[in-house]
Design a protein around this motif. Structure first.
Motif, PDB file in Angstrom:
ATOM      1  N   ILE A   1      -7.918  -3.133  12.247  1.00 55.74           N
ATOM      2  CA  ILE A   1      -8.387  -4.488  12.581  1.00 55.74           C
ATOM      3  C   ILE A   1      -7.843  -4.894  13.948  1.00 55.74           C
ATOM      4  CG2 ILE A   1      -8.871  -6.811  11.716  1.00 55.74           C
ATOM      5  CD1 ILE A   1      -8.101  -5.941   8.964  1.00 55.74           C
ATOM      6  N   GLY A   2      -8.092  -4.022  14.918  1.00 56.46           N
ATOM      7  CA  GLY A   2      -7.768  -4.345  16.308  1.00 56.46           C
ATOM      8  C   GLY A   2      -6.308  -4.184  16.682  1.00 56.46           C
ATOM      9  N   VAL A   3      -5.577  -3.364  15.946  1.00 63.35           N
ATOM     10  CA  VAL A   3      -4.127  -3.238  16.178  1.00 63.35           C
ATOM     11  C   VAL A   3      -3.763  -2.004  17.005  1.00 63.35           C
ATOM     12  CG1 VAL A   3      -1.906  -2.820  15.041  1.00 63.35           C
ATOM     13  CG2 VAL A   3      -3.448  -4.583  14.172  1.00 63.35           C
ATOM     14  N   THR A   4      -4.269  -0.847  16.627  1.00 62.06           N
ATOM     15  CA  THR A   4      -3.865   0.392  17.307  1.00 62.06           C
ATOM     16  C   THR A   4      -4.689   0.544  18.595  1.00 62.06           C
ATOM     17  OG1 THR A   4      -5.370   1.590  15.831  1.00 62.06           O
ATOM     18  CG2 THR A   4      -3.039   1.573  15.257  1.00 62.06           C
ATOM     19  N   ALA A   5      -4.296  -0.224  19.601  1.00 66.19           N
ATOM     20  CA  ALA A   5      -5.075  -0.337  20.841  1.00 66.19           C
ATOM     21  C   ALA A   5      -5.272   0.995  21.538  1.00 66.19           C
ATOM     22  CB  ALA A   5      -4.387  -1.326  21.790  1.00 66.19           C
ATOM     23  N   PHE A   6      -4.277   1.873  21.438  1.00 65.74           N
ATOM     24  CA  PHE A   6      -4.378   3.194  22.064  1.00 65.74           C
ATOM     25  C   PHE A   6      -4.473   4.303  21.012  1.00 65.74           C
ATOM     26  CE2 PHE A   6      -3.068   0.717  25.673  1.00 65.74           C
ATOM     27  CZ  PHE A   6      -3.714   1.338  26.733  1.00 65.74           C
ATOM     28  N   GLY A   7      -4.978   3.953  19.845  1.00 62.90           N
ATOM     29  CA  GLY A   7      -5.240   4.947  18.825  1.00 62.90           C
ATOM     30  C   GLY A   7      -4.033   5.288  17.967  1.00 62.90           C
ATOM     31  N   ILE A   8      -4.235   6.255  17.098  1.00 63.63           N
ATOM     32  CA  ILE A   8      -3.220   6.677  16.135  1.00 63.63           C
ATOM     33  C   ILE A   8      -2.263   7.682  16.778  1.00 63.63           C
ATOM     34  CG2 ILE A   8      -2.843   7.818  13.905  1.00 63.63           C
ATOM     35  CD1 ILE A   8      -4.235   5.086  13.725  1.00 63.63           C
TER      36      ILE A   8
END
Length: 387
Positions: A45-52
């Motif tokens: 929900i828009g948290v991992t801005a640069f992915g996992i």
């Protein structure tokens, strides 16, 4: 027992989880316990801005973990101070209060607005005007600020002092200001949970003018829209306005909990010693992760976000089964002819994890999602909306 069974037995029944157990991931790809690969179009929900499992973020976080993981706000720490400096330099704001979530950031904004008005006009000036279809959090105060009745029904009586007016209706907002002892107006430039609805620029500029004329605090909630999500560092920058208070969270932490309430020269001195606080706010590990995110949100990087956004809009425009597309940057809502739950289920079945917002399919991929992953995900979505 399967993880899903343990979860259902012991975790509070507050989430309708999708039938996917995530065990690992890298970048924009997630892997479930049955070995299936998914393209992540929700980024927590828009948290991992640069992915996992982003390498640079991991490096920053683990380096700080090896120094000190927590000290409380009784002491100074470098990550907290450096993050505040970065935020102020990038926005022109003057001070930052750190909490742990978007709801807490908005709670702080509410306190700032009410104390500002109480100090200048009197304690009776405490009404905050927000918009219908807004979403500002799940604490009782931020729930009361939220302009959606469905979130209110179970938790009355709500916190008093909030009035909701229709989005993009400046006359209604002016009337609310006239009829209430108002202290602030709080808006989201793009309403996320409300359906990925963009406010009109003339309306946003009008809201700013109303606030200036009436000495109201203009609060812009950037919890979901901030940190590069809409193609600018913060969405209000697309509108050419200068808020008095900006709140943000989600993508700034990159996966760790953080919330920020930024205050300009008008509001920077409203809160004094002992007026507010947070045990974990400004936590050095969370702040270190946030610095690694913020430093990479350059103008050049954000231009690539806009390019990816244009690709999605162009690909889905006019596609059979797509009634409309809304949003900005990589915060996109798709109104589909087919029931959105069916579209979502088919996307999951075909290896793409999306979200919903009211009756729309909602896309919030990592800002650095590879083009090939984005193209594959869009192709799956195109097929799902047609059926």
């Amino acid at each position: 027992m399967k993880i899903s069974e343990i979860d259902k037995q012991y975790v509070a029944n507050t989430y309708a989880r999708f039938p996917v157990e995530i065990v690992s991931g890298k970048g924009s790809y997630l892997y479930s316990s049955d070995g299936k690969e998914y393209i992540d179009m929700g980024s927590g929900i828009g948290v991992t801005a640069f992915g996992i499992a982003d390498d640079e973020w991991i490096s920053a976080v683990t380096a700080q973990l090896g120094r000190v993981q927590h000290t409380s706000n009784l002491y100074y720490t470098e990550p907290c101070a450096r993050l505040a400096e970065l935020l102020c330099n990038r926005t022109g704001m003057k001070k930052v209060f750190f909490g742990n979530s978007g709801a807490e950031a908005n709670e702080c904004a509410i306190k700032v607005a009410r104390k500002y008005a109480a100090d200048k006009k009197g304690k009776e000036y405490n009404v905050i005007i927000t918009l219908q279809n807004s979403f500002h959090g799940r604490t009782l105060a931020t729930l009361s600020a939220t302009g959606q009745d469905k979130f209110h029904e179970l938790f009355n009586p709500l916190v008093p002092g909030f009035v909701h007016t229709p989005a993009n209706d400046l006359e209604a907002l002016k009337k609310a200001v006239k009829n209430n002892k108002a202290c602030a107006v709080m808006i989201e430039c793009v309403q996320g949970e409300g359906g990925v609805n963009c406010l009109d620029k003339d309306f946003v500029l009008g809201v700013q003018e109303v606030c200036r004329q009436n000495d109201l605090i203009l609060i812009v909630d950037e919890v979901q829209t901030g940190n590069g999500r809409t193609g600018k560092l913060y969405s209000y920058m697309n509108f050419g306005i200068t808020p008095d208070v900006v709140t943000t969270a989600k993508g700034l932490g990159g996966g760790l909990p953080i919330g920020c309430c930024l205050m300009n020269e008008k509001t920077e001195s409203v809160l004094g010693f002992g007026d507010h606080g947070s045990t974990f706010g400004g936590n050095p590990v969370c702040a270190a992760g946030a610095i690694s995110v913020l430093e990479r949100l350059t103008d050049e990087f954000l231009a690539e976000v806009d390019k990816k956004s244009k690709y999605v809009f162009d690909e889905l425009k006019g596609v059979k089964g797509v009634e409309s597309i809304s949003g900005a940057g990589l915060m996109i809502g798709i109104k589909t002819t087919r029931p959105v739950k069916e579209v979502l289920s088919e996307c999951i079945e075909n290896g793409v994890l999306c979200l919903t917002a009211k009756d729309k399919l909602r896309l919030l991929p990592a800002l650095n999602i590879p083009v090939e992953a984005l193209k594959k995900a869009v192709s799956v979505i195109k097929e799902a909306v047609k059926n």
